[in-house]
Scaffold this motif. Structure first.
Motif, PDB file in Angstrom:
ATOM      1  N   HIS A 150     -28.543   0.283  42.550  1.00  0.00           N
ATOM      2  CA  HIS A 150     -29.635   0.997  43.215  1.00  0.00           C
ATOM      3  C   HIS A 150     -29.395   2.504  43.231  1.00  0.00           C
ATOM      4  O   HIS A 150     -30.341   3.285  43.090  1.00  0.00           O
ATOM      5  N   TRP A 151     -28.129   2.922  43.375  1.00  0.00           N
ATOM      6  CA  TRP A 151     -27.831   4.355  43.493  1.00  0.00           C
ATOM      7  C   TRP A 151     -27.528   4.932  42.116  1.00  0.00           C
ATOM      8  O   TRP A 151     -26.436   5.439  41.844  1.00  0.00           O
ATOM      9  N   LEU A 152     -28.515   4.893  41.240  1.00  0.00           N
ATOM     10  CA  LEU A 152     -28.303   5.292  39.853  1.00  0.00           C
ATOM     11  C   LEU A 152     -27.932   6.754  39.662  1.00  0.00           C
ATOM     12  O   LEU A 152     -27.243   7.090  38.692  1.00  0.00           O
ATOM     13  N   PRO A 153     -28.338   7.714  40.540  1.00  0.00           N
ATOM     14  CA  PRO A 153     -27.856   9.085  40.327  1.00  0.00           C
ATOM     15  C   PRO A 153     -26.334   9.199  40.413  1.00  0.00           C
ATOM     16  O   PRO A 153     -25.754  10.119  39.838  1.00  0.00           O
ATOM     17  N   LEU A 154     -25.706   8.274  41.136  1.00  0.00           N
ATOM     18  CA  LEU A 154     -24.255   8.259  41.247  1.00  0.00           C
ATOM     19  C   LEU A 154     -23.620   7.347  40.208  1.00  0.00           C
ATOM     20  O   LEU A 154     -22.537   7.634  39.693  1.00  0.00           O
ATOM     21  N   ASP A 155     -24.285   6.232  39.892  1.00  0.00           N
ATOM     22  CA  ASP A 155     -23.723   5.256  38.954  1.00  0.00           C
ATOM     23  C   ASP A 155     -23.763   5.739  37.504  1.00  0.00           C
ATOM     24  O   ASP A 155     -22.819   5.526  36.738  1.00  0.00           O
ATOM     25  N   ARG A 156     -24.882   6.337  37.112  1.00  0.00           N
ATOM     26  CA  ARG A 156     -25.052   6.782  35.718  1.00  0.00           C
ATOM     27  C   ARG A 156     -25.537   8.231  35.698  1.00  0.00           C
ATOM     28  O   ARG A 156     -26.648   8.523  35.239  1.00  0.00           O
ATOM     29  N   PRO A 157     -24.728   9.161  36.204  1.00  0.00           N
ATOM     30  CA  PRO A 157     -25.199  10.551  36.298  1.00  0.00           C
ATOM     31  C   PRO A 157     -25.561  11.169  34.961  1.00  0.00           C
ATOM     32  O   PRO A 157     -26.538  11.927  34.875  1.00  0.00           O
ATOM     33  N   GLY A 158     -24.792  10.876  33.914  1.00  0.00           N
ATOM     34  CA  GLY A 158     -25.102  11.463  32.616  1.00  0.00           C
ATOM     35  C   GLY A 158     -26.456  11.028  32.104  1.00  0.00           C
ATOM     36  O   GLY A 158     -27.253  11.858  31.618  1.00  0.00           O
TER      37      GLY A 158
END
Length: 273
Positions: free
Chosen positions: A251-259
């Motif tokens: 759910h927290w994709l800005p942290l999980d897949r920042p690139g």
């Protein structure tokens, strides 16, 4: 920095020069959610404004019950913040409840919105109409309405809230502010004011479509939102619509897949600047 508004003082990160990007977090986060996006965006020539919403983190927690935290209050805060910073036109980026707040801003002042990026959470009409699986995933919305939710969530060092947050990369960091008296109630009040049980069970309200360019971003590991609610959001957009699916992220994709998130944001923002 601390920015004093008419009703509250918000903790806000402001960085960079260029076209403005307003980054809006959701539950139970703060502007720290965007710490991987801000450097990438500022390096690419954008000015980032990342506030912590009222009731969260180091921002004020006004008294007055759930209505003091209605999504419309957050919309008002952020419009006032933009005015204080003398920003006339802005790209909106929202995650979770921040997506809902971003949509509210785009509804109220579409002429001032260059684009809107909705992460995880799509249009509320699409969410409420996305079928039984989506309803099951949002069981916590109803639980949060009850007065006993705070005690249950915080019991045994927030054991139940930890279970709910699951794979959140910053679980200890986001839990710490919730230990302060009244902090968990303030954070839950956006649910109590914005999506009470009556609204969840009523026929979806027909809102005007979003007339600005919109990008919806959903991640395959989201435990709360289905892909359908995001793809169906396109039917509630009258401006240009773009959908992106992010693999191997919760759910927290800005942290999980920042690139990956940074690449998508830079591509979309440059298209619409």
């Amino acid at each position: 920095m601390r920015v004093e508004l008419s009703e509250v003082t918000l903790d806000v990160e402001v960085a960079g020069e260029g076209p403005a990007v307003l980054l809006v977090h959701g539950f139970p986060d703060s502007h720290r959610l965007w710490r991987h996006q801000v450097p990438a965006l500022t390096a690419a020539g954008f000015r980032c404004v990342a506030p912590t919403l009222r009731g969260f983190g180091a921002s004020d927690r006004p008294e007055g019950g759930p209505e003091a935290y209605h999504p419309a209050k957050h919309v008002g805060d952020l419009l006032e913040l933009l005015a204080r910073l003398e920003i006339d036109r802005v790209h909106l980026v929202g995650h979770d409840w921040g997506s809902g707040v971003a949509q509210g801003i785009a509804q109220v002042v579409p002429d001032r919105v260059a684009s809107a990026t909705l992460m995880s959470v799509g249009a509320v009409t699409a969410i409420l109409g996305a079928g039984w699986e989506q309803r099951q995933r949002l069981w916590h919305l109803t639980m949060f309405q009850h007065e006993g939710a705070e005690e249950w969530l915080s019991r045994e060092d927030f054991a139940h809230l930890r279970d709910m947050l699951g794979e959140h990369p910053d679980v200890e960091e986001v839990l710490e502010p919730l230990r302060a008296p009244g902090a968990l109630t303030a954070a839950l009040n956006i649910y109590r004011a914005g999506l009470p049980v009556e609204a969840q069970l009523a026929a979806p309200v027909a809102l005007p479509p979003l007339s600005v360019p919109v990008m919806g971003v959903w991640s395959t590991g989201d435990r709360f939102l289905t892909e359908r609610q995001m793809t169906d959001t396109g039917a509630h957009v009258s401006g240009p619509w773009r959908y992106e699916r992010v693999e191997d992220a919760g759910h927290w994709l800005p942290l999980d897949r920042p690139g990956r998130v940074n690449d998508l944001l830079l591509s979309f923002l440059k298209e619409n600047s």
